[in-house]
Design an enzyme around this catalytic site. Structure first.
Site, PDB file in Angstrom:
ATOM      1  N   LYS A   1       6.502  -9.662 -20.000  1.00  0.00           N
ATOM      2  CA  LYS A   1       5.378  -8.748 -19.764  1.00  0.00           C
ATOM      3  C   LYS A   1       5.492  -8.120 -18.373  1.00  0.00           C
ATOM      4  O   LYS A   1       6.178  -8.645 -17.492  1.00  0.00           O
ATOM      5  CB  LYS A   1       4.064  -9.512 -19.890  1.00  0.00           C
ATOM      6  CG  LYS A   1       3.920 -10.695 -18.925  1.00  0.00           C
ATOM      7  CD  LYS A   1       2.724 -11.567 -19.273  1.00  0.00           C
ATOM      8  CE  LYS A   1       2.624 -12.780 -18.359  1.00  0.00           C
ATOM      9  NZ  LYS A   1       1.570 -13.713 -18.793  1.00  0.00           N
TER      10      LYS A   1
ATOM     11  N   ARG B   1     -10.212 -17.915 -22.333  1.00  0.00           N
ATOM     12  CA  ARG B   1      -9.795 -16.540 -22.043  1.00  0.00           C
ATOM     13  C   ARG B   1      -9.210 -16.021 -23.349  1.00  0.00           C
ATOM     14  O   ARG B   1      -8.030 -15.995 -23.548  1.00  0.00           O
ATOM     15  CB  ARG B   1      -8.743 -16.536 -20.923  1.00  0.00           C
ATOM     16  CG  ARG B   1      -8.267 -15.145 -20.514  1.00  0.00           C
ATOM     17  CD  ARG B   1      -7.005 -15.172 -19.648  1.00  0.00           C
ATOM     18  NE  ARG B   1      -5.822 -15.554 -20.404  1.00  0.00           N
ATOM     19  CZ  ARG B   1      -4.585 -15.499 -19.937  1.00  0.00           C
ATOM     20  NH1 ARG B   1      -4.358 -15.109 -18.703  1.00  0.00           N
ATOM     21  NH2 ARG B   1      -3.557 -15.863 -20.686  1.00  0.00           N
TER      22      ARG B   1
ATOM     23  N   TYR C   1      -1.202   1.631  13.263  1.00  0.00           N
ATOM     24  CA  TYR C   1      -2.614   2.029  13.268  1.00  0.00           C
ATOM     25  C   TYR C   1      -3.489   1.008  13.982  1.00  0.00           C
ATOM     26  O   TYR C   1      -3.401  -0.192  13.727  1.00  0.00           O
ATOM     27  CB  TYR C   1      -3.143   2.146  11.839  1.00  0.00           C
ATOM     28  CG  TYR C   1      -2.568   3.295  11.050  1.00  0.00           C
ATOM     29  CD1 TYR C   1      -2.641   4.609  11.508  1.00  0.00           C
ATOM     30  CD2 TYR C   1      -1.972   3.048   9.812  1.00  0.00           C
ATOM     31  CE1 TYR C   1      -2.125   5.651  10.754  1.00  0.00           C
ATOM     32  CE2 TYR C   1      -1.464   4.085   9.049  1.00  0.00           C
ATOM     33  CZ  TYR C   1      -1.538   5.386   9.526  1.00  0.00           C
ATOM     34  OH  TYR C   1      -1.037   6.406   8.769  1.00  0.00           O
TER      35      TYR C   1
ATOM     36  N   MET D   1       1.479   2.482   4.315  1.00  0.00           N
ATOM     37  CA  MET D   1       1.813   2.737   2.911  1.00  0.00           C
ATOM     38  C   MET D   1       3.325   2.756   2.664  1.00  0.00           C
ATOM     39  O   MET D   1       3.798   2.237   1.657  1.00  0.00           O
ATOM     40  CB  MET D   1       1.197   4.066   2.451  1.00  0.00           C
ATOM     41  CG  MET D   1       1.286   4.256   0.947  1.00  0.00           C
ATOM     42  SD  MET D   1       0.599   5.816   0.385  1.00  0.00           S
ATOM     43  CE  MET D   1      -1.137   5.599   0.690  1.00  0.00           C
TER      44      MET D   1
END
Ligand SMILES: *Cc1c(COP(=O)(O)O)cnc(C)c1O
Length: 375
Positions: free
Chosen positions: A46, A137, A264, A312
């Site tokens: 998966k 679940r 930053y 990022m």
């Protein structure tokens, strides 16, 4: 301090993951050796095989003896079929609108409503009835199991579907004493007996995940579903190896003076003059943002800390007075053999589990496949 020589094969481009498919095969074989002979292995691929590449990992797992594949969703199963993989595949999350596409994919069923949708679909589906034995679940509530199995037997007698398996999922597979798992196993056995009484004859009964396969002995189950273990996530010390190495390179280097800040908000202020090096991966590539100031990467044999905030697309490391230069290889994580951090280290720094480190990798990081030590 001396720096180790650069690896024979530096990363191609700015960054890549290098995946050793022989480690995938070894992990499947290692786990298969530890379970009862005759037990089949469903390799769980998966989430694009935890971002290792579903088709490549599925192929390697099959070469190593896996006879089934498991994925969460319809599109993941169809991707494996499109690649020419013919082994049986089970999925457990789908929408009724997708049933028409799933001509050759086994589906999990937890409710009578799902059974009705499947029975009224034009194609005949193989189903695996899921009993909730304590994970809570998904799965059939125990008090609805008799109705579910009777309804399934009814549809089966009409030729509207085929019940191929009965299954459940462990909530504490990694618990070494196996006490929760034993209770769940007992409930599953009872569920299978009730299903037989309703007239069903499932070919497969399956419960254990990777860790459960090693901590629970369940002679009446004839398949295990292994995911994490395939990727070397070793929850119960089975001697597995992590196939993925995440590599990148320094792209710029400069000196800063004591008192100057980095990234930053200047979360990092240099205490002494130092060399800082720019590494071109960031949280869009799967470097958790909250690891700035905590994590390190391996640069020519030396662990160098990430300083300031991870951004990022890039982060900065403190090279001290060591000689790094544009092009110097950086290992973000790997199997730890060369002293590099592992996905488990990153998980600790980020307050998560290695599964999420792998799943968080950005899809702009290309993958390269290798065999054994050839990286
Ligand atoms: C992810 C998953 C597995 C595999 O579990 P691991 O702990 O990764 O081995 C097995 N079954 C189901 C239903 C899953 O969602």
């Amino acid at each position: 301090m001396n720096l180790a020589p650069a690896p024979a094969r530096p990363c191609v481009g700015l960054a890549e993951t290098v995946i050793d498919l022989s480690a995938v095969r070894d992990n499947v074989k290692t786990l298969a050796k530890r379970i009862r002979p005759g037990t089949e292995v469903m390799a769980i691929v998966k989430a694009d095989a935890f971002n290792h590449g579903a088709v490549q990992v599925a192929t390697a797992a099959i070469e190593a003896g896996a006879t089934w594949l498991g994925v969460a969703r319809a599109d993941e199963a169809l991707q494996l079929r499109a690649a020419g993989i013919t082994e049986p595949i089970m999925i457990w999350l789908y929408d009724a609108s997708e049933l028409l596409l799933l001509t050759d994919i086994d589906v999990s069923v937890s409710t009578v409503a799902e059974l009705q949708q499947i029975a009224s679909a034009p194609n005949v589906h193989n189903v695996h009835l899921k009993l909730d034995t304590g994970m809570h679940r998904g799965g059939s509530a125990p008090d609805q199991w008799i109705e579910l199995t009777r309804t399934a037997a009814h549809y089966e007698s009409l030729g509207a579907l085929k019940v191929r398996g009965i299954w459940s999922h462990l909530s504490h597979g990694d618990e070494l004493d196996g006490s929760h798992s034993k209770k769940q196993h007992q409930l599953l056995r009872t569920g299978v007996a009730l299903a037989r009484r309703a007239g069903l004859d499932p070919e497969y009964v399956h419960l254990a995940n990777s860790s459960g396969a090693l901590t629970l002995d369940a002679p009446d189950c004839n398949m295990v579903r292994i995911g994490a273990g395939v990727f070397g996530i070793d929850e119960v010390d089975a001697g597995l190896r992590q196939p993925m190495q995440f590599v990148t390179k320094v792209i710029q280097v400069r000196r800063i003076k004591a008192g100057e800040g980095v990234s930053y908000g200047h979360d990092f202020i240099a205490e002494r003059d130092t060399t800082v090096a720019l590494v071109p991966v960031g949280y869009a590539d799967g470097i958790p943002r909250n690891t700035g100031g905590r994590a390190s990467v391996l640069v020519r044999g030396v662990l160098m800390p990430i300083i300031g905030r991870v951004t990022m697309d890039q982060f900065v490391i403190d090279a001290g007075d060591l000689a790094v230069e544009p092009g110097t290889p950086v290992i973000v994580f790997g199997n730890g053999d060369s002293g590099e951090p592992t996905a488990d280290d990153w998980a600790r720094w980020a307050g998560t589990i290695p599964h999420e480190i792998y799943c968080g990798l950005g899809n702009r990081v290309p993958r390269r496949y290798v065999e054994g030590a050839q990286r």
